[in-house]
Motif scaffolding. Structure first.
Motif, PDB file in Angstrom:
ATOM      1  N   HIS A   1       0.829  -1.198   0.000  1.00 33.15           N
ATOM      2  CA  HIS A   1       0.000   0.000   0.000  1.00 33.15           C
ATOM      3  C   HIS A   1       0.873   1.261   0.000  1.00 33.15           C
ATOM      4  N   GLU A   2       0.235   2.379  -0.314  1.00 34.04           N
ATOM      5  CA  GLU A   2       0.970   3.639  -0.391  1.00 34.04           C
ATOM      6  C   GLU A   2       1.554   3.995   0.978  1.00 34.04           C
ATOM      7  N   PRO A   3       2.877   4.236   1.071  1.00 35.21           N
ATOM      8  CA  PRO A   3       3.488   4.590   2.359  1.00 35.21           C
ATOM      9  C   PRO A   3       3.115   6.007   2.776  1.00 35.21           C
ATOM     10  N   PRO A   4       2.898   6.233   4.060  1.00 35.82           N
ATOM     11  CA  PRO A   4       2.635   7.597   4.541  1.00 35.82           C
ATOM     12  C   PRO A   4       3.945   8.378   4.623  1.00 35.82           C
ATOM     13  N   GLU A   5       3.818   9.660   4.936  1.00 33.35           N
ATOM     14  CA  GLU A   5       5.022  10.483   5.085  1.00 33.35           C
ATOM     15  C   GLU A   5       5.906   9.962   6.210  1.00 33.35           C
TER      16      GLU A   5
END
Length: 828
Positions: free
Chosen positions: A170-174
């Protein structure tokens, strides 16, 4: 005209580029055209795409965090530490978990698995679950298909002595969690060239790294996860999917064999479509309604009897899920219709937002998808919880509307949300649902263009029917597996003629149409389109859009088209003037199922009165020619031949007719107009009417004299050539004085046209500036302007009068041409 359901996004192909691909790759034009339309060039990369294999798999150690992950897992195995695999409840999550079971079993690890409960725990790592792991003596948690956002949870695990290795896609957070290893190709500084792996794909690469070879026997579960999670079937995903499908066909594990059996799928014929539509829903059913452990145990089963028992359990849950989705969709549809009624006229809100107690949040996304399919607008379905005052659910979008961006603009109304452009999940207070609906309505109104409100179908290629050969369609199989990112090719065949159409299946739910072009024919099968049979009658010319396939039956193979949409710019004209009994013939054309969108236009008050009496009670619209274009509600005419009690019914019928005129699909002419006024009325009604699909013409008493009149009556109006012949005589004359027995009479005698017709032709020439008139004096203009005949009002009036007199005695071919020209807006 038959309007298409979808906007057809037609390709613009470079013929030279297609030819180069066809020659260079040694493939049929169909394959080359599809490749060219999708941006492929003649290159090694394109050749690899057509022939994916094990040698194209990437080095797993190119993925950031892979070395740290393999080192920590290996150390745990050597030290005899307990490992817990922490998965997810969807198909990607359970296949990822089952793959880790295979890997750790092969490596001799001490381990167990844990998947959170969808409704009680929700997605991803949670602290109570970490506490349970600690109590069980777990020293290492390996997440699969989750964990990249679990900053707080992983910090907590570290604080109580548990290391965490994250494998996720999944898209990694900051802010990333402080895990001992993060394996996710989407990390910003990860050099791994392919970013599209699913959770099971990442585990497949982990197994490759730990075992030192591509573990092809693991590709089956990785393929299921890839297809079920709608990952793009390009790059490494394409290789994994193809290897996995081959493994499932050749040597399926007990779980896949058992699942295929309950899904009535032959494992030897496994395809990406069968995985997506048959296997994946059953693997998802456990997590939606009960617990995903059942699916994990199925995929890990070594015994066929146990696998069959678990597969049957998942199949029952899937049936229950289908029934629940059907019930909830019906309830949601009723709720939406109530909203439309309360909101008054118009199309309602731009975004469907529905919430209700008792709904299952686990199927909210499926219900939202059904609503999007039915109404083609973004939809949100929420299950409310009276105890917490919250509602939780899912959303689905349409092309052209970024759902995640819209929800970001509504973040102040939401407790939690996540997702992407096409789908999302969210939690919010029940009290804020109405505010969310109103704000999304405004956002969608600003961001969705007018054309985006019609669903779109991307077309790969326009072909002639002769190109749809067995060999060409077989070659298209070289582009499999098909799915997200590599969809099944769609083709359009233009201007084919329907030879036969019939319904099939239970209650005629499906349609089979035989179409032909240039002496060739092909069957087109349309699932769920049985109700289109009335629109697709033999003789109609249409364009068809669909997917080519090969139908095999009793050893015979032939090409067929899986029909998805159709359209036609042709008006279908059915001349039934030869029918002796108007009312029996009209009955057969105006069945109960075809009343909606049909209008019966009558040539006389007596026919009108009888038609109202016969069909008014059915809701049919009946009118006279003079009422075809009137905007205001009509009242019964005083000259109608009817009893006073019938006039009220006629007035009501006429009023309904005026209100429904704009949506005419089928215009039934009970007798043709016979004067200029009524001809003009008919012409105005059909001109440019995009809803009009067909016109059926009956004689209404005119038929008995048609043959004799056609034989005896001369052409009443001159054509362009005959106008030219008369004009040539005028030019030869040069100038003359107009008199009753002068040049016009002389011309009439030479040409055989009536004097009145010659007089009309001269008046047309004067209006066009071909002849100069000064009192009785006439003179040919030496260099006249170039003008078409229909520029002259006198010509148009005369043509209308002539056609009003002759329309009823035209041949079928002449009448059809006149009606089609009128529909196309061609001048008289």
């Amino acid at each position: 005209m038959l309007k298409s359901k979808y906007r057809w996004d037609l390709p613009k192909l470079d013929a030279a580029e297609v030819a180069e691909l066809s020659a260079g790759l040694k493939v049929d034009r169909l394959v080359a055209g599809v490749l060219a339309g999708r941006g492929w060039k003649l290159s090694r990369e394109t050749s690899d795409f057509l022939h994916p294999g094990e040698d194209q798999l990437l080095d797993p150690y190119g993925m950031k965090g892979m070395s740290a992950a393999t080192e920590r897992i290996s150390r745990a195995i050597r030290a005899g530490e307990r490992i817990r695999v922490y998965g997810d409840y969807d198909a990607d999550g359970v296949t990822s978990t089952a793959l880790m079971i295979r890997l750790l079993t092969e490596l001799g690890a001490i381990f167990d698995t844990y998947i959170p409960h969808r409704s009680r725990e929700g997605y991803g790592l949670n602290i109570p679950a970490i506490d349970l792991a600690s109590q069980a003596g777990v020293k290492l948690i390996v997440t699969v298909d989750n964990g990249i956002s679990a900053v707080e949870q992983i910090a907590y695990a570290a604080s109580i002595g548990i290391d965490v290795v994250v494998t996720d896609h999944h898209e990694p957070p900051e802010k990333l969690p402080d895990a001992v290893a993060l394996v996710n190709p989407k990390q910003k500084d990860c050099p791994y060239p392919f970013k599209g792996l699913c959770g099971a794909g990442v585990v497949f690469k982990l197994a490759h790294a730990m075992l030192g070879r591509p573990v092809l026997e693991y590709a089956d579960l990785a393929a299921i996860g890839t297809i079920a999670d709608l990952m793009p079937l390009v790059g490494e995903n394409r290789i994994i999917a193809r290897l996995g499908l081959e493994q499932m066909r050749r040597l399926p594990i007990p779980g896949i064999r058992a699942l295929s059996k309950v899904a009535s799928v032959k494992h030897e014929e496994m395809s990406s479509g069968r995985v997506g539509f048959s296997l994946a829903p059953r693997l998802n059913a456990g997590g939606r309604l009960e617990h995903a452990d059942t699916a994990v145990r199925l995929l890990a089963a070594a015994d066929i009897e146990e696998a069959e028992r678990l597969a049957e359990q998942l199949d029952r849950l899937n049936v229950e899920r289908q029934e629940l989705v059907e019930i909830t969709t019906a309830e949601a549809d009723e709720l939406w219709q109530d909203q439309l009624s309360s909101q008054g006229a118009g199309r309602g809100r731009n975004v469907i937002v529905l919430a209700k107690a008792g709904w299952n949040a686990g199927i909210a996304g499926l219900v939202a998808s059904k609503l999007v399919e039915r109404y083609y607008r973004p939809a949100i379905v929420l299950a409310t919880d009276a105890a917490t005052g919250l509602c939780k659910g899912s959303a689905r979008s349409i092309d052209g509307f970024d759902l995640h961006a819209a929800l970001t603009d509504c973040a102040d109304l939401l407790d939690h949300f996540g997702g992407h452009q096409a789908a999302a999940g969210m939690t919010l207070s029940v009290n804020l649902v109405e505010s969310l609906a109103e704000r999304l309505h405004e956002i969608a109104g600003q961001r969705i263009s007018e054309e985006d409100w019609q669903p779109k179908r991307r077309v790969d290629l326009m072909i002639a029917m002769r190109e749809a050969t067995i060999g060409a369609v077989d070659q298209l199989a070289s582009m499999e597996p098909f799915g997200n990112g590599n969809p099944t090719p769609r083709v359009v065949m233009r201007d084919v003629v329907i030879r036969e159409s019939r319904t099939m299946g239970k209650e005629g739910a499906h349609l089979r149409v035989t179409v032909e072009q240039d002496g060739r024919s092909i069957d087109a099968v349309a699932f769920g389109m049985g109700n289109h049979r009335e629109r697709l009658e033999p003789g109609i010319r249409i364009d068809v859009l669909g997917e080519l396939s090969v139908n095999e039956w009793n050893g015979n193979r032939k090409v067929q088209l899986m029909l998805q949409d159709y359209r036609s710019e042709h008006l279908f004209v059915h001349d039934r003037r030869g029918e002796r009994d108007l009312w029996s013939a009209l009955d057969s054309d105006l069945r109960e199922t075809t009343v909606a969108g049909s209008v019966v236009c009558c040539a006389s008050p007596s026919v009108y009165a009888e038609a109202v009496g016969m069909y008014g009670h059915r809701g049919a619209i009946v009118c006279l020619y003079q009422d075809l274009n009137k905007k205001d509600a009509q009242t019964a005419r005083s000259d109608l031949e009817a009893e006073p009690g019938d006039l009220t019914q006629m007035a009501a019928t006429s009023e309904r007719g005026v209100q429904a005129m704009e949506g005419i699909r089928h215009l039934i002419l009970a007798g043709l107009p016979q004067d200029a006024e009524h001809v003009r009325s008919l012409r105005r009604r059909i001109a440019g009417n995009i809803d009009l699909e067909r016109i059926t013409v009956f004689s209404a008493g005119q038929g008995s004299r048609l043959a004799s009149e056609r034989a005896s009556r001369v052409e009443a109006f001159p054509d362009r050539k005959q106008f030219g012949e008369v004009y040539a005589l005028c030019r030869k004359k040069g100038s003359w004085l107009e008199s009753p027995d002068g040049f016009q009479l002389e011309t009439a005698q030479k040409t055989g046209w009536p004097l009145a017709t010659i007089r009309m032709m001269h008046e047309v020439f004067i209006e066009l500036g071909f002849i100069l008139a000064d009192g009785a004096s006439r003179k040919i203009v030496a260099e006249p302007p170039r003008r078409e005949l229909d520029v002259s009002p006198r010509y148009r009036r005369a043509r209308e009068v002539a056609e009003g007199q002759n329309l009823a005695v035209m041949t079928s071919e002449q009448l059809e041409r006149w009606l089609r020209d009128g529909h196309a807006g061609m001048p008289l």
